[in-house]
Write a protein that holds these residues in place. Structure first.
Motif, mmCIF file in Angstrom:
data_model
loop_
_atom_site.group_PDB
_atom_site.id
_atom_site.type_symbol
_atom_site.label_atom_id
_atom_site.label_comp_id
_atom_site.label_asym_id
_atom_site.label_seq_id
_atom_site.Cartn_x
_atom_site.Cartn_y
_atom_site.Cartn_z
ATOM 1 N N GLY A 155 40.600 19.922 31.525
ATOM 2 C CA GLY A 155 40.730 20.674 33.300
ATOM 3 C C GLY A 155 41.708 20.822 34.131
ATOM 4 N N LEU A 156 41.167 19.037 34.766
ATOM 5 C CA LEU A 156 42.146 18.825 35.961
ATOM 6 C C LEU A 156 43.111 18.849 36.054
ATOM 7 C CD1 LEU A 156 41.237 17.676 38.938
ATOM 8 C CD2 LEU A 156 41.613 15.180 37.678
ATOM 9 N N LEU A 157 44.255 18.672 34.556
ATOM 10 C CA LEU A 157 45.715 18.963 34.828
ATOM 11 C C LEU A 157 46.155 20.509 34.588
ATOM 12 C CD1 LEU A 157 46.974 16.684 32.323
ATOM 13 C CD2 LEU A 157 47.885 16.996 34.642
ATOM 14 N N TRP A 159 44.134 22.474 35.911
ATOM 15 C CA TRP A 159 43.776 23.143 37.544
ATOM 16 C C TRP A 159 44.507 23.020 38.624
ATOM 17 C CZ3 TRP A 159 42.888 20.530 42.250
ATOM 18 C CH2 TRP A 159 42.774 21.698 43.033
#
Lengths: 229, 229
Positions: A155-157, A159
DNA sequence: CGAATTTGAACCAATAGTATACCAGAACTT
DNA sequence: AAGTTCTGGTATACTATTGGTTCAAATTCG
């Protein structure tokens, strides 16, 4: 001046340190600094020195001090989210993509599923129908790169890639980019997209990453070529 | 949240905490805050102090208070720091760092200046004084990686690394990370930091990037080791 | 050396914070 | 509908903390 200095900090040094804390965001707007007596301890300097540093910061407008109450931050970290993104230049953007996307390829190889690849296949087809439609191609292209990021299940990537996409959608940029998108260039991109998809599908991480680098290099070239004209 | 531990919280500190809860999204629009008397207990402050904090937040427009009823959130959370950042797992974070930081090394080689390197040198010294001070080390470590990012002169990249640092500063994480930081581990990190700095200084991009990968791999290992126990 | 800075300490005035009690309106229970 | 409970609003008296100030001695650095 700074090489060995860890013991004796002057007022200017301390001011610099605090200024950095503020622009970094560790000290945010309306936050109260620790009391002078505490700062004096943590920086290993006398209160008077801290005081000079704070006075200096106050004159610079970073900080506001109220007697009996404390010293407060009065300065938005120049850029936080909004303007760091808005002010990004095309080259900064490309460098950031160079950091993220090849590694995204590697992770996509690890975590990608058939359904992801099918979706990317669809997007490749869509892009190949857009040889003479820069706008349509551009949309599908963004989707393709996001779909690739989604393969990572991170999810971080994802985002972070979305943040980049937001930069790319700034108006003037889109216009500039479309200038570079003649049907020949689109053709090249399409081949590269296919190659990336295949490499990910056949689980070849480094090959996928390398083709992505090529792909970004191509994009960077046409960008610099466009900005020269 | 500042340099101070969790002993004495002033009105400004409490206001800051609640403000962050709101912009982070833990307190959503129209949510009702706990009653002042409860807040007073949970923050360990007198009711009057809580009251001042709330009054302040009301003036800033974060909150609206209705007599006899309660205090309600009136502010949308920052859309940037949405859930992706807050829900990021340690492994997601590591993968993202794997993407960003080696490439940051390469760009630091290209754009870094002497003053940058001097600053990083200082930070290395600071970290080497922290063999038995995980908290101090951790702060200096964050600063080191940010200083490296600053070498790139790429605001977008720096901003992305800051976002990562924000994830890392979430409370439970900090606790977990400090568990893994025995003096042996810190020693290893210190060597790697030095090597990275040297490689950047001598303008060897790939060497710098590779050491960074090692560094991150070390960090990932101690992370997985910690989460198994 | 000499000028500038830093230090350490004491004291002052302003403000913040604590603890307690009571009020009035809102919300809930019966 | 009436009464109880919870909520924020207000007041007060006392204590603790904070920045503001001053000054002489010690230190740093050109």
């Amino acid at each position: 001046m700074n090489a060995l200095a860890d013991q004796k900090l002057g007022a200017a040094d301390i001011a610099a340190l605090i200024r950095r804390e503020i622009s970094k965001g560790s000290l945010q707007l309306h936050d109260r600094l620790p009391p002078e007596r505490v700062l004096s301890e943590t920086y290993g300097a006398a209160r008077g020195t801290i005081r000079k540093a704070l006075t200096h910061l106050e004159k610079e407008g970073f900080v506001e001090t109220r007697a009996g109450s404390g010293t407060y931050v009065v300065h938005k970290p120049d850029e936080t989210s909004a303007s760091a993104i808005e002010n990004a230049t095309p080259l900064e953007l490309m460098d950031t993509r160079f950091a993220l996307e090849p590694h995204i390829c590697r992770l996509a190889v690890l975590h990608g599923r058939h359904s992801d690849f099918d979706r990317m296949e669809d997007l490749c087809n869509r892009m190949e129908d857009c040889l003479d439609d820069p706008v349509g191609f551009s949309d599908a292209d963004t989707d393709f790169h996001r779909a690739l990021a989604e393969c990572t299940r991170n999810g971080l990537l994802i985002w972070m890639l979305d943040q980049i996409a937001n930069v790319r959608s700034e108006d003037d940029w889109t216009r500039m980019r479309h200038l570079t998108l003649d049907s020949r260039t689109i053709g090249i991109y399409n081949v590269q997209h296919r190659q990336i998809l295949n490499a990910v599908r056949t689980r070849e991480p480094e090959r996928a990453a390398n083709i992505m680098k090529e792909h970004l290099e191509t994009a960077r070239l046409s960008l610099t070529r466009a900005s020269e004209t």
